[in-house]
Design an enzyme around this catalytic site. Structure first.
Site, mmCIF file in Angstrom:
data_model
loop_
_atom_site.group_PDB
_atom_site.id
_atom_site.type_symbol
_atom_site.label_atom_id
_atom_site.label_comp_id
_atom_site.label_asym_id
_atom_site.label_seq_id
_atom_site.Cartn_x
_atom_site.Cartn_y
_atom_site.Cartn_z
ATOM 1 N N TRP A 1 0.773 -1.261 -0.071
ATOM 2 C CA TRP A 1 -0.030 0.024 0.023
ATOM 3 C C TRP A 1 0.686 1.150 -0.058
ATOM 4 O O TRP A 1 0.253 2.311 -0.224
ATOM 5 C CB TRP A 1 -0.972 -0.046 1.251
ATOM 6 C CG TRP A 1 -1.884 -0.875 1.129
ATOM 7 C CD1 TRP A 1 -2.174 -2.098 0.256
ATOM 8 C CD2 TRP A 1 -2.994 -1.420 2.232
ATOM 9 N NE1 TRP A 1 -3.280 -2.867 0.514
ATOM 10 C CE2 TRP A 1 -3.688 -2.596 1.538
ATOM 11 C CE3 TRP A 1 -3.169 -0.709 3.452
ATOM 12 C CZ2 TRP A 1 -4.785 -2.997 2.447
ATOM 13 C CZ3 TRP A 1 -4.525 -1.253 4.009
ATOM 14 C CH2 TRP A 1 -5.220 -2.432 3.279
ATOM 15 N N GLY B 1 4.683 1.749 -10.974
ATOM 16 C CA GLY B 1 3.871 2.981 -11.232
ATOM 17 C C GLY B 1 3.843 3.549 -12.522
ATOM 18 O O GLY B 1 3.347 4.715 -12.685
ATOM 19 N N GLU C 1 12.012 1.778 -4.028
ATOM 20 C CA GLU C 1 11.938 2.987 -3.535
ATOM 21 C C GLU C 1 12.536 3.246 -2.317
ATOM 22 O O GLU C 1 13.181 4.349 -1.937
ATOM 23 C CB GLU C 1 10.392 3.295 -3.083
ATOM 24 C CG GLU C 1 9.463 3.519 -4.352
ATOM 25 C CD GLU C 1 8.013 3.012 -4.510
ATOM 26 O OE1 GLU C 1 7.413 2.792 -3.378
ATOM 27 O OE2 GLU C 1 7.812 2.668 -5.545
ATOM 28 N N GLU D 1 11.158 -6.808 -9.221
ATOM 29 C CA GLU D 1 10.174 -5.661 -9.501
ATOM 30 C C GLU D 1 11.119 -4.729 -10.577
ATOM 31 O O GLU D 1 11.928 -3.939 -9.900
ATOM 32 C CB GLU D 1 9.828 -4.694 -8.237
ATOM 33 C CG GLU D 1 8.990 -5.505 -7.384
ATOM 34 C CD GLU D 1 8.113 -4.634 -6.389
ATOM 35 O OE1 GLU D 1 6.779 -4.785 -6.679
ATOM 36 O OE2 GLU D 1 8.506 -3.887 -5.639
ATOM 37 N N GLY E 1 1.028 -2.671 -6.337
ATOM 38 C CA GLY E 1 1.064 -1.300 -5.787
ATOM 39 C C GLY E 1 -0.380 -0.769 -6.065
ATOM 40 O O GLY E 1 -1.181 -1.134 -5.518
HETATM 41 P P1 13P Z 1 2.676 -0.751 -9.017
HETATM 42 O O1 13P Z 1 1.843 -1.914 -9.078
HETATM 43 O O2 13P Z 1 1.793 0.646 -8.524
HETATM 44 O O3 13P Z 1 3.443 -0.366 -10.450
HETATM 45 O O4 13P Z 1 3.609 -0.682 -7.851
HETATM 46 C C1 13P Z 1 4.465 -2.025 -7.961
HETATM 47 C C2 13P Z 1 5.402 -2.085 -6.602
HETATM 48 O O5 13P Z 1 5.992 -1.472 -6.430
HETATM 49 C C3 13P Z 1 4.788 -2.843 -5.497
HETATM 50 O O6 13P Z 1 5.788 -3.162 -4.351
#
Ligand code: 13P
Length: 251
Positions: free
Chosen positions: A11, A174, A98, A168, A235
């Protein structure tokens, strides 16, 4: 080798405590419709206690988005693994891109976090992934190998059982730009092959490797059909009960 699918929602820095509990309860209800898989949610730290409490009677797993390596001490801003287990939280994401990119966490620090989790009965989800520049300069496998070797430094076979890996690609997070199912499968097979060189093949074959990066209801079925994709780390699409429920109940 059959690996139980794991559908995880990260989240990130979203939702109040009230919103988190509502979403968690809705997901717990859906999860019970599709029981042959594990479902995990990683709310922000502020909502962990309330969410953990709200879903305690359901099989829904709850994770923190990071974890410190010490049990207590002068570590301003950090949350220890025993603080998590105190809440009934037995999972933690470590090494999310991140954390690596925005907050400058190194592989060495991520490895410490992972060991801190393992030492305190918290299951780490170790995230790895290449940037667009690294992919375009054909460094993907080298980058992933380094992240895995450094991330799993001093991790025994016995400990590896308690770890989930999450691939990832940074360029897919994102951005709405998912890796194709072929690109994702290629990397997952590479990761499993690498684990085979580091541990016994049977152990490597039993480890769950999740894909993350713009996972949506319209691409989940194709991704989950790949041999080495054992689940997803979602995400944006994990923030609405409807889209996450569709992802949980992939076909
Ligand atoms: P998104 O699904 O928003 O691309 O994010 C992926 C993510 O970083 C999950 O940890």
């Amino acid at each position: 080798m059959s690996r139980r699918p794991l559908i995880a929602g990260n989240w990130k820095m979203h939702l109040t405590v009230t919103e988190s509990v509502q979403l968690a309860e809705a997901i717990a209800a859906t999860g019970s419709n599709c029981p042959d898989r594990d479902v995990l949610i990683a709310p922000p730290f502020t909502a962990l206690a309330a969410v953990s409490n709200a879903v305690a009677k359901s099989p829904l797993l709850v994770a923190a988005q990071n974890v410190a390596w010490e049990q207590q001490g002068a570590f301003t801003g950090e949350i220890s693994p025993t603080m998590l287990t105190d809440l009934g939280v037995a999972w933690a994401i470590v090494g999310h891109s991140e954390r690596r990119q925005i907050f400058g966490e190194s592989s060495a620090m991520i490895n410490r976090r992972l060991h801190g989790a393992l030492a305190n009965a918290v299951h780490p989800i170790l995230c790895i992934g290449e940037t667009l520049t690294e992919r375009e300069s054909e460094q993907t496998f080298a980058v992933l190998q380094q992240q895995i070797e450094e991330g799993l430094d001093q991790v025994t076979a016995e400990q590896l059982h308690n770890i989930v890996l999450a691939y990832e690609p940074v360029w897919a997070i994102g951005t709405g730009k998912t890796a194709t199912k072929e690109q994702a499968q290629e990397v997952h097979a590479f990761i499993r092959g690498l684990l085979t060189t580091m541990y016994e093949k049977s152990l490597a074959d039993s480890i769950r490797i999740l894909y993350g990066g713009s996972v949506k209801p319209d691409n989940i079925d194709d991704l989950m059909a790949q041999t080495d994709i054992d689940g997803v780390l979602v995400g944006g699409a994990a923030l609405q009960a409807e889209s996450f429920s569709r992802i949980i109940c992939f076909q």
